[in-house]
Structure formats: structure tokens, C-alpha cells
Design a protein around this motif. Structure first.
Motif, PDB file in Angstrom:
ATOM      1  N   GLY A 250      77.149  19.004  59.083  1.00  0.00           N
ATOM      2  CA  GLY A 250      76.365  18.108  58.234  1.00  0.00           C
ATOM      3  C   GLY A 250      76.189  16.740  58.873  1.00  0.00           C
ATOM      4  N   ALA A 251      77.260  16.216  59.446  1.00  0.00           N
ATOM      5  CA  ALA A 251      77.187  14.909  60.108  1.00  0.00           C
ATOM      6  C   ALA A 251      76.251  14.979  61.317  1.00  0.00           C
ATOM      7  N   GLN A 252      76.349  16.043  62.091  1.00  0.00           N
ATOM      8  CA  GLN A 252      75.468  16.197  63.245  1.00  0.00           C
ATOM      9  C   GLN A 252      74.011  16.384  62.797  1.00  0.00           C
ATOM     10  N   GLY A 253      73.813  17.119  61.717  1.00  0.00           N
ATOM     11  CA  GLY A 253      72.463  17.287  61.164  1.00  0.00           C
ATOM     12  C   GLY A 253      71.888  15.965  60.688  1.00  0.00           C
ATOM     13  N   ALA A 254      72.726  15.141  60.066  1.00  0.00           N
ATOM     14  CA  ALA A 254      72.278  13.824  59.605  1.00  0.00           C
ATOM     15  C   ALA A 254      71.867  12.954  60.798  1.00  0.00           C
ATOM     16  N   LEU A 255      72.629  13.027  61.888  1.00  0.00           N
ATOM     17  CA  LEU A 255      72.255  12.275  63.089  1.00  0.00           C
ATOM     18  C   LEU A 255      70.917  12.760  63.641  1.00  0.00           C
ATOM     19  N   LEU A 256      70.711  14.071  63.638  1.00  0.00           N
ATOM     20  CA  LEU A 256      69.445  14.624  64.115  1.00  0.00           C
ATOM     21  C   LEU A 256      68.293  14.159  63.223  1.00  0.00           C
ATOM     22  N   ALA A 257      68.497  14.151  61.919  1.00  0.00           N
ATOM     23  CA  ALA A 257      67.469  13.680  60.996  1.00  0.00           C
ATOM     24  C   ALA A 257      67.153  12.204  61.240  1.00  0.00           C
ATOM     25  N   LEU A 258      68.191  11.387  61.448  1.00  0.00           N
ATOM     26  CA  LEU A 258      67.978   9.972  61.758  1.00  0.00           C
ATOM     27  C   LEU A 258      67.212   9.796  63.060  1.00  0.00           C
ATOM     28  N   LEU A 259      67.515  10.632  64.046  1.00  0.00           N
ATOM     29  CA  LEU A 259      66.785  10.580  65.315  1.00  0.00           C
ATOM     30  C   LEU A 259      65.307  10.872  65.095  1.00  0.00           C
ATOM     31  N   ILE A 260      65.021  11.933  64.385  1.00  0.00           N
ATOM     32  CA  ILE A 260      63.627  12.332  64.157  1.00  0.00           C
ATOM     33  C   ILE A 260      62.874  11.263  63.372  1.00  0.00           C
TER      34      ILE A 260
END
Length: 164
Positions: free
Chosen positions: A133-143
Motif C-alpha cells: 500500500g505504501a509503495q502504491g501510494a508512492l507510485l500514485a504520487l509519482l503519477i
């Protein structure tokens, strides 16, 4: 402490200043500003972290992240020197340096969750829902962040074209 070797602490402390420098520049300017004092601090800290990862990493993915980070930094900081000030250079700079922030934060968040609190980490498995979830949140912030930066850059370029 936290199961980190002396060399691991050199890696951690050496790369640590990049985090507040990146966060400040992104909050203040919407991007990493290479030709600034904080931009220089970010570059040096990132290079320390990326170079020392080869000495402390235990997983092949870490080597890939280190190599990618170094290449992104070289491209981001060198784009304007190679391509001269141009829209293409600005896009390359922003994309590369934003990706370098993502590659900084991805292992940082992963290691924090796998080491804190000392002796009883929040995550013990790389497939943990919390970690994913934390890694997914970082990916979402990147996008979201990269999209916003590109749209802003495009809009600024159109504004300059209309004034010409």
C-alpha cells in the motif's frame, strides 16, 4: 541499532539530506531545482546514496535502483548543458529528477517499514499489504506529480508562445 552496519549508516546518513531537500524544493517550486544550493545538496546526497548502495545492498533490485538513480541524475542535471536551455531540456530535467525522487523514496519507505520499531518492525514480509500500500501510494504520487509538472510546463510554454 535497527540491524544496520557501519557502512549502512554511512549510506543512510549520506543520502538522508536528499529527502528534506527534495520535499522542500517540490513544495516551494513544484520541482527539483538543479541550479540551486538545495539542488546541489540533493545531487551530492543522492550520489552518496546511489554509490554506496552497491556496498550495502543484499538484493539485486537494489543495484538496479542505484544504477537507474545515477543515470537519472546525470540526465536530469546534464540535460540543459547538453541540449542548451530548451523546452526538451526542461522536460527531460523534470521527468528525470522527479523519477529520482521516487527512486529515493521507494527504498526509504520500504526500509523504514522493515526496520521500525527496532526489533519489532511493522513489516516482515515484502508482500505485506502495508508495504504494498505504501509503495502504491508512492507510485500514485509519482503519477499525479509528474502529470502536474508536465501540464504546468506545457501551459507555461504555450503562454510564452502566445506572447511572442
Amino acid at each position: 541499532m535497527f540491524g544496520i552496519s557501519t557502512l549502512g549508516w554511512v549510506h543512510t546518513i549520506g543520502s538522508l539530506p536528499a529527502i528534506p531537500a527534495a520535499l522542500y524544493m517540490i513544495a516551494r517550486h513544484g520541482r527539483i531545482v538543479p541550479r540551486s544550493g538545495l539542488g546541489a545538496l540533493y545531487l551530492v546526497s543522492m550520489l552518496i546514496g546511489a554509490a554506496t548502495v552497491f556496498l550495502v545492498a543484499h538484493q539485486p533490485v537494489s543495484y538496479g535502483i542505484g544504477i537507474a538513480t545515477i543515470l537519472l541524475l546525470l540526465a536530469g542535471y546534464g540535460a540543459e548543458r547538453i541540449l542548451r536551455p530548451s523546452p526538451a531540456a526542461k522536460y527531460i530535467e523534470i521527468i528525470c529528477l522527479t523519477l529520482s525522487v521516487f527512486l529515493l523514496m521507494l527504498p526509504t519507505v520500504t526500509e523504514i517499514l522493515r526496520r521500525v520499531p527496532d526489533g519489532h518492525p511493522l513489516v516482515t514480509d515484502l508482500k505485506s499489504p502495508l508495504l504494498l500500500g505504501a509503495q502504491g501510494a508512492l507510485l500514485a504520487l509519482l503519477i499525479i506529480g509528474l502529470t502536474a509538472q508536465i501540464l504546468y510546463l506545457r501551459k507555461a510554454g504555450q503562454g510564452r508562445a502566445k506572447r511572442s
